[in-house]
Design a protein around this motif. Structure first.
Motif, short mmCIF file in Angstrom:
data_model
loop_
_atom_site.label_atom_id
_atom_site.label_comp_id
_atom_site.label_asym_id
_atom_site.label_seq_id
_atom_site.Cartn_x
_atom_site.Cartn_y
_atom_site.Cartn_z
N GLN A 191 11.57 54.68 -10.90
CA GLN A 191 12.50 53.64 -11.35
C GLN A 191 12.19 53.23 -12.79
O GLN A 191 11.06 53.35 -13.24
CB GLN A 191 12.39 52.41 -10.43
CG GLN A 191 12.89 52.66 -9.02
CD GLN A 191 11.77 52.97 -8.04
OE1 GLN A 191 10.65 53.28 -8.45
NE2 GLN A 191 12.05 52.89 -6.75
N ASP A 192 13.23 52.74 -13.44
CA ASP A 192 13.11 52.25 -14.81
C ASP A 192 12.40 50.90 -14.79
O ASP A 192 13.04 49.85 -14.70
CB ASP A 192 14.54 52.13 -15.38
CG ASP A 192 14.58 51.49 -16.75
OD1 ASP A 192 13.51 51.34 -17.38
OD2 ASP A 192 15.69 51.15 -17.19
N SER A 346 17.95 46.39 -6.83
CA SER A 346 17.55 47.57 -7.58
C SER A 346 16.04 47.56 -7.78
O SER A 346 15.50 46.57 -8.23
CB SER A 346 18.24 47.57 -8.93
OG SER A 346 17.98 46.34 -9.59
N HIS A 347 15.37 48.61 -7.55
CA HIS A 347 15.81 49.81 -6.84
C HIS A 347 14.87 50.02 -5.68
O HIS A 347 14.27 51.07 -5.53
CB HIS A 347 15.79 51.04 -7.76
CG HIS A 347 16.69 50.99 -8.95
ND1 HIS A 347 18.05 50.78 -8.84
CD2 HIS A 347 16.47 51.13 -10.25
CE1 HIS A 347 18.60 50.80 -10.04
NE2 HIS A 347 17.66 51.00 -10.92
N TYR A 348 14.72 48.96 -4.87
CA TYR A 348 13.81 49.01 -3.71
C TYR A 348 14.02 47.73 -2.90
O TYR A 348 14.49 46.72 -3.43
CB TYR A 348 12.34 49.08 -4.18
CG TYR A 348 12.05 48.20 -5.36
CD1 TYR A 348 11.81 46.83 -5.18
CD2 TYR A 348 12.09 48.70 -6.66
CE1 TYR A 348 11.59 46.00 -6.26
CE2 TYR A 348 11.87 47.86 -7.76
CZ TYR A 348 11.63 46.51 -7.54
OH TYR A 348 11.42 45.67 -8.62
N PRO A 349 13.67 47.76 -1.64
CA PRO A 349 13.78 46.52 -0.85
C PRO A 349 12.87 45.46 -1.45
O PRO A 349 11.71 45.73 -1.76
CB PRO A 349 13.30 46.95 0.53
CG PRO A 349 13.49 48.43 0.56
CD PRO A 349 13.22 48.90 -0.83
N GLU A 372 13.77 56.93 -6.19
CA GLU A 372 14.41 57.39 -7.43
C GLU A 372 13.61 58.58 -7.95
O GLU A 372 12.38 58.52 -8.03
CB GLU A 372 14.48 56.27 -8.48
CG GLU A 372 15.00 56.77 -9.82
CD GLU A 372 15.56 55.69 -10.76
OE1 GLU A 372 15.85 54.57 -10.30
OE2 GLU A 372 15.70 56.02 -11.96
N THR A 373 14.32 59.64 -8.30
CA THR A 373 13.66 60.85 -8.83
C THR A 373 14.26 61.22 -10.18
O THR A 373 14.43 62.39 -10.51
CB THR A 373 13.80 62.04 -7.85
OG1 THR A 373 15.20 62.34 -7.70
CG2 THR A 373 13.22 61.73 -6.48
N GLU A 420 19.63 57.06 -8.75
CA GLU A 420 19.37 58.14 -9.70
C GLU A 420 18.43 59.20 -9.13
O GLU A 420 17.35 59.43 -9.65
CB GLU A 420 18.78 57.58 -10.99
CG GLU A 420 19.76 56.73 -11.79
CD GLU A 420 20.77 57.56 -12.58
OE1 GLU A 420 20.85 58.80 -12.36
OE2 GLU A 420 21.47 56.97 -13.42
N ALA A 421 18.87 59.82 -8.05
CA ALA A 421 18.04 60.85 -7.45
C ALA A 421 18.80 62.17 -7.33
O ALA A 421 18.41 63.04 -6.56
CB ALA A 421 17.54 60.38 -6.08
#
Ligand code: IPT
Length: 958
Positions: A191-192, A346-349, A372-373, A420-421
């Motif tokens: 993740q960013d 974004s981008h996880y619980p 995210e990859t 974004e994977a």
């Protein structure tokens, strides 16, 4: 027990999710089972590699006396003043060689130790079991309790539990946790954001009495046609479910249908209930709602909804992603107070307590999986873990840990597979599993524009024209996609000054049913508090690879003060539209809520003369249902002196205290003029008088040779001259991958930051001092013929600036106006737009009125300094002993440094006040746009070089 010392760390690079953990289940707080928080001070030893130290530290009796201390929850790189390493920021590039699942030998590893006794009131050790829960550890951990290896896990922002009852002792327990910064799991967590290893969420020991609750799933649907809710709680352990307010008392697994008030983000009605099994009581907070895809629309309780959302990363400027409850609550309150109704995690619980707050205060949630990859895009997605069956168990584990943990939150309407994977079989497997497990919610994922696995067509940063096409269903795409509603899971990139163009997006969202809104990128600047730099961003810790201040792109600053972007968004998405017609004295009020009527709001009118309220009162507005409008007659305009500019301001305020804001909090407003402004007029009756050194005219004196203004009344000024430069904003600069025109770069290329001023003539006539110049950059043939004409009536001084471009102008202008210097200025008063900054496409929230501030407070503290602080539509401003009126209205800004110094600064601490206050009076500003990750300004917000004339009238302030 004998302890076999090893340095085996092969699990670190193993693609499997882990070993030893219990199956995932719902996250809940028990009413009666004991728990022990293991948060607090832990012992820490950081090594440079995964295997530098053997695991003998986990053995009972190990002496950690010389270890450091660290606070859990926390990230070790944010503690110890750099002694334990530093944060690293990359957007999508992996900060290590891409060779999945291998990670570098240099793998910072934090060995953690916690010693604990069971509290006195802890049940006897043979009464049930115990579970050790980790709510979040980045990125991979191996765990021992009292010398016994109990397993290891990956999945940083997901819970992991271990059965430990058989290992506990009344006193002297030793919990050992070895945490590795890099693991195979890191490939799934690109993740960013900052890479921040550590045990960053709670660690808890939970007693599990015999007959206690295990996992349960609350199904609470709402039938909008009957007004009834249907409740069924499936539970692994049989028990009873009660909801006193609804007279419900049923067995688990049994359903009941009763009349209820539904849950929505606008009306977050929760019913308190309880699940009781033989050994435990668990409180339930039940919200009845039904989410469906119907007629190509996302509908909740029978109505299409419009997301007015934001992407939220967990962030605290000192604690990183280790957030306390107060901070989470502050986020939700700020969102509610700014009219937001939705959040994508974004981008996880997120920490589970955040979701409790969303249930309680009312926000629609897209709960996103920790996946995210993005970095694989650099190799055209080759070897992408989401398209490689070896990784599928890890992906399914992540999906299950999210869904099982969070499934009882009414606020969650979408599960998101991740961000974004790319595309691949692993994602399809996740979507299939989720759809099978929970048919009561929809599935989101942005990365597959064919929507193979999803229930919504989602995009990020689509430009306005494309969004409009999608709204009109003219965008084509797969058959499946054409049937789906559309959302922008990210848009309006809030990096630095901006985002611009939000109102234009909102207009589209409100015009086409298929467009169901969006989520601004993003909530908060991830600046890290830093002793010398104020807030640090990428590169400030010497990272060899980083993405600079791309990590500071939020609607709130790192300290959670709202940025102008949030104030603008609040206005753009306000749930009540207030338009009016000053001439016939009516105001049109439209209810733009999806569910709520207007009974929670009170309305107020105010009548203003020259920006000053002369009378105000309550306005009675019918209790409109969602979508309804009414024309409401305003009172007779109050009598006031002659002349003056007059307007109505109508506000919608909270009628009573709510859970998220007090009574009188302003939800929406509108302004409309009654009589317009009269431009200032100055008779050119005074004669310029020239001596050898000076020319005097009215209250002013000028240098006789250069025609430069020197004084007005007693005030010495640094002479005004044309200024076209602004310190480029992040949105001016644009992102490196943007193929569209990036003006921040082009302005520099064409030398707009180093314009030369050639003096062509100083002419004195009967009533005018005229100074002719040409303003142009070295090396280029285009320029601006600029003429300054000065006149006076003896008291006031008028400057008229005429600008005529010549040559081939290839770029719009950053700004167009004059800049001059004042020896001192502090307090500022103005009549115009305020209280905050505004630019051509960020000015919706700029309210016309009388405002005051100070030069320092006019600055907007963007983490990376850049153009900021302009006030729009200014009629007049007073500062430094001068009063300046504009014809027409102008943009005003003032600062204690030049625009060039602002441009050169990298952090706020680089800006030091000089001896002069620099004032810009602008006739125009170029739009802001969102090109740091999205479209630039729309054409209507361009400031084109074209023949222009504008005036200012100077006098000494009264
Ligand atoms: C998009 C990402 O999803 C998000 O995490 C963030 O990086 C954002 O951009 C920019 O700040 S990806 C985008 C580069 C298309």
């Amino acid at each position: 027990m004998s302890f076999r010392t090893t340095t085996d760390v092969t699990y670190v690079e193993d693609v499997s999710p882990g070993r030893g953990a219990l199956p995932p289940r719902a996250w809940y707080a028990s009413s009666d089972a004991k728990s022990l928080s293991l948060n607090g001070s832990w012992r820490l030893r950081v090594s440079a590699t995964a295997d530098a130290e053997d695991d003998s530290f986990a053995e009972e009796g190990y002496d950690a006396g010389d270890w450091a201390e660290v606070t859990v929850p926390g990230h070790w790189v944010l503690q110890g003043d750099g002694a334990f390493g530093s944060p690293v920021y990359t957007n999508h590039l992996y900060p290590f060689p891409v060779d999945p699942p291998r990670v570098p030998t240099e793998n910072p590893t934090g060995d953690h130790l916690r010693f604990f006794d069971l509290p006195e009131d802890w049940p006897a050790l043979d009464e049930g079991g115990a579970v050790l829960r980790f709510d979040g550890v980045e990125s991979c951990a191996r765990v021992w309790l009292n010398g016994t290896d109990i397993g290891e896990f990956k999945g940083s922002r997901l819970p992991h539990e271990f059965a430990v009852g058989h290992l506990l002792k009344p006193t002297g327990n030793v919990l050992a946790v070895r945490v590795h910064q890099w693991s195979a799991g890191s490939y799934l967590e690109d993740q960013d954001q900052w890479w921040l290893p550590g045990i960053f969420r709670d660690v808890t020991l939970l007693h599990r009495p015999p007959g206690s609750v295990l996992d349960f799933f609350v199904h609470a649907d709402y039938d909008h046609t009957t007004g009834e809710g249907t409740l069924r709680v499936d539970s692994d352990v049989d028990g009873r479910v009660s909801v006193p307010a609804l007279d419900i008392d049923i067995a688990t697994g049994e359903s009941v249908t009763v009349p209820v008030e539904p849950w929505s983000a606008e009306t977050p009605k929760l019913y308190d209930g309880e699940l009781v099994t033989a050994g435990e009581r668990v409180p339930l907070r039940i919200g009845f709602r039904t989410v469906v895809l119907e007629d190509g629309l996302i509908k909740v309780n029978g109505r299409a909804i419009l997301f007015k959302g934001v992407n939220r990363h967990e962030w605290h400027p000192e604690k990183g992603r280790a957030l306390d409850l107060e901070t989470m609550r502050e986020d939700v309150l700020l969102m509610k107070r700014h009219n937001l109704n939705a959040v994508r995690t974004s981008h996880y619980p997120p920490h589970p307590a955040f979701l409790d707050l969303c249930d309680e205060l009312g926000l629609w949630v897209i709960d996103e999986c920790d996946l995210e990859t993005h970095g694989f895009t650099e190799q055209a997605w080759r070897d992408n873990p989401v398209d490689d069956d070896r990784w599928t168990p890890a992906l399914l584990d992540r999906a299950a840990r999210m869904v099982e943990r969070d499934k009882n939150h009414p606020s969650i309407v979408f599960w998101s597979l991740g961000n974004e994977a790319g595309t691949g079989r692993g994602l399809t497997a996740m979507a299939e599993w989720i759809h099978g497990r929970d048919s009561s919610r929809l599935v989101h994922y942005e990365g597959d524009w064919d929507c193979r696995d999803t229930d919504v067509y989602s995009r990020m940063y689509a430009f306005h024209d494309e969004v409009e096409k999608i709204g009109q269903k003219l965008d084509g795409g797969t058959h499946k996609r054409r049937e789906l509603p559309f959302i922008q899971c990210e848009y309006g990139h809030a990096m630095g000054n901006g985002p611009g163009g939000l109102a234009d997006y909102q207009k589209l969202f409100e015009s086409y049913d298929r467009l169901q809104g969006g989520f601004i990128w993003e909530w908060i600047d991830h600046g890290i508090k830093h002793p010398e730099l104020g807030y640090a961003y990428g590169g400030d810790f010497g990272e060899e690879l980083h993405d600079g201040n791309f990590v500071c792109d939020g609607l709130i600053f790192p300290d959670r003060t709202p940025s102008p972007g949030l104030v603008e968004y609040k206005k753009v998405i306000e749930p009540v539209r207030i338009d009016g017609d000053g001439a016939d004295g009516t105001v049109r009020v439209t209810n733009k809520y999806d569910f709520a009527d207007l009974s929670g709001l009170a309305f107020e009118w105010a009548y203003q003369v020259d920006g000053e309220t002369v009378e105000a009162g309550a306005l009675s507005v019918p209790d409109l249902s969602p979508g309804e409008s009414a024309d409401v007659k305003l009172p007779e305009p109050p009598a006031h002196g002659t002349g003056g500019e007059t307007q109505w301001t109508v506000r919608a305020l909270l009628a009573t205290d709510t859970a998220w804001a007090p009574k009188d909090h302003v939800v929406a407003w509108g302004q409309f003029p009654v009589s317009g402004r009269q431009s200032p007029s100055v008779a050119a009756s005074d004669r310029p008088a020239a001596s050898e050194k000076l020319i005097t005219l009215g209250p002013a004196s000028f240098d006789a040779r250069t025609g430069a203004l020197k004084t007005i009344g007693g005030v010495e000024v640094t002479a005004p001259r044309l200024d076209v430069w602004r310190a480029p904003t992040d949105n001016d600069d644009g992102a490196e991958w943007q193929t569209d025109t990036r003006y921040g770069m082009l302005w520099r290329k064409y030398g707009l930051h180093r314009m030369r001023h050639r003096l062509d003539a100083v002419e004195v006539s009967d009533d005018t001092l005229t100074v002719r110049t040409r303003v142009a950059p070295a090396a280029w043939e285009f320029g601006l013929a600029t003429v300054y004409r000065w006149t006076s009536d003896g008291e006031r001084l008028k400057l008229t600036v005429s600008v005529t471009p010549d040559g081939d102008w290839k770029v719009p202008l950053p700004r167009l106006g004059i800049r001059f210097g004042l020896p001192q200025a502090d307090a500022v008063r103005w009549f115009g737009g305020g209280p905050g900054e505004a630019y051509p496409d960020t000015g919706t929230a700029s309210m016309i009125g009388r405002w005051h501030s100070t030069v320092d407070e006019l600055q907007t503290p963007y983490v990376r300094p850049q153009e900021n602080g302009a006030r729009a539509d200014v009629r007049w401003v007073e500062l430094g002993g001068l009063r300046i009126e504009g014809d027409p209205e102008f943009w005003f800004s003032a600062r204690r440094w030049t625009n060039e110094q602002l441009d050169a600064a990298r952090h706020l601490t680089d800006l030091t006040p000089g001896d002069t206050v620099w004032v810009n009076l602008d006739h125009g500003q170029h739009g802001i746009g969102s090109q740091s990750c999205g479209p630039g300004p729309l054409p209507q917000y361009f400031l084109r070089a074209e023949p222009t004339e504008f005036s200012f009238v100077f006098s000494t302030a009264r």
